[in-house]
Design an enzyme around this catalytic site. Sequence first.
Site, short mmCIF file in Angstrom:
data_model
loop_
_atom_site.label_atom_id
_atom_site.label_comp_id
_atom_site.label_asym_id
_atom_site.label_seq_id
_atom_site.Cartn_x
_atom_site.Cartn_y
_atom_site.Cartn_z
N LYS A 191 0.85 -1.20 0.00
CA LYS A 191 0.00 0.00 0.00
C LYS A 191 0.88 1.24 0.00
O LYS A 191 1.86 1.32 0.75
CB LYS A 191 -0.90 -0.01 1.23
CG LYS A 191 -1.92 1.11 1.30
CD LYS A 191 -2.81 0.94 2.53
CE LYS A 191 -3.90 1.99 2.60
NZ LYS A 191 -4.78 1.80 3.78
N SER A 251 -9.62 1.87 3.04
CA SER A 251 -8.78 2.62 2.13
C SER A 251 -7.81 1.76 1.33
O SER A 251 -7.22 2.24 0.35
CB SER A 251 -7.96 3.65 2.93
OG SER A 251 -7.14 3.01 3.90
N SER A 280 -10.22 -0.68 7.08
CA SER A 280 -9.61 -0.43 5.77
C SER A 280 -8.86 -1.61 5.18
O SER A 280 -8.42 -1.54 4.03
CB SER A 280 -8.67 0.78 5.86
OG SER A 280 -9.42 1.96 6.01
#
Length: 501
Positions: free
Chosen positions: A115, A190, A214
């Site tokens: 990420k 996210s 997330s």
Amino acid sequence: MRQSLVDYVDWLGYGHGERVEAWIERLGMNMPELQHFRAQTTPSCPAYVASPAAMPVADGVPDRVLAIKVTPDQEILDAMDRAKELAHWNMFTWLAAEIPQREPGFLGGMLVAIKDLMTIADRPLSGGSAALNDTIALRDAEVVARLRRAGAAFIGATNLHELAYGITSDNPRFGRVVNPAAPDRIPGGSSGGSAAAIAAGIVHGALGTDTAGSIRVPAACCGIVGFKPSYDVLPRKGVLDLAPTLDHVGPMGRTVADTAALFAALLDLSAMPAWRYDSLAGRRIARLAGYFDQPLAPCLREMLAEAMETLSEAGATCSVTQIDGMNSAASIQLNTICAEASATHNALLQQNGEAIGEDVRVRLEIGNFLPGHWYLKAQKMRSRLANDVDAAFGQADFLICPTMRTAAPAIGATHVDIEGRTYPLHTAVTQLTMPFNLTGHPAISIPWSHTEDGAPLALQIIGRRSADWQVLAIAELLETLSPWTKRQTADNLERDRHAGN
């Protein structure tokens, strides 16, 4: 009231009168949580202090240790080609230009994406935002370094909801992440890019962060596995903070086994421990009722009933329980994440706020309007909630519920209707995951079944503090029993049969 708000904004030093309407609209969206919070009395207990959990210890069967095969270099090249073909799906913020340098390790070249919230040596870090300067990282984040030592092969950095502060992964800088499992539905956030890269078959696993769901929400939306470990079991050094007492780093994978392998590497273990369970016999699993099943979309209610029946038939001891005080979780979360996120990004907001996407910018701004003493009150309420969750394990080894109240919402939805109730999108998506960010308990999302049009439906399994390996072990057994896994196995066999012809 409007003039008072303008005066207050001027006093804070922002002075952007044109922002008032955006703030009022966003505060109005959160009015149910704010009104609930104001109506609660402040508990007499001490304020919650987020502290690292003890190192999780596996207690599986000694003769069933996971073996991981080395990924051939050609498979890495093929994965990169696949990623480039799907570039318009905006899963990645950047891709590696060549085969990553790999050290020998028990991950054996597992294909992994990171990420874009974590530093990767000699690569830019954007946080998914145009407001940051894409500074080239001098060194790996600690979790990235651990994966590198274990032999992971990095493909690139994945797209995300800007600054990890949202649940759609509709990114204003890099574009909207598309959900490979259901392209007309959100991929969740996210960590949407990480989930999408796995669901698209590009990588075996990925790293994400989880502040209100997330990791688990994108996993549920995209039909993969997402694991939020106990709070701070995994280090956050080199990871951009959002709300430090809520943030968790965790692994995501195609399967529970892939996710467990990543978790072992992230713990900096030298080899896989014996972590699997042989059976569900004697395992006490309590279905969460009350807050957790009122309301639920009918497809999720049916999924949960089917899963509990399957568990019982497989030998688990099943029961139903409720957790006191859970109706306050959303208001506690709001008054925690708003204060911490606004404090974390205060300098960025003041210096380069215009470059932050509107949805994230307004959330960072409204944190300045919540009274400081509300944060302390929220932490006292949070402490009581954590004790209530601990108490739920008095009669159960694991807790279970759906990961979300509904299947992944449609792209562009702002509200979700569930059994006669209407929720703002972010509320509907995170209500069942965020309580365990508040309390720090380990939780995993696994796909169980699907809607009539093929969208994934997922279960969430929660364990005691530091029982991370036990959560993984029970999740793997459920995975083998799930209709989702049986369908995937049948599809793979059919593809192999056609390939053979």
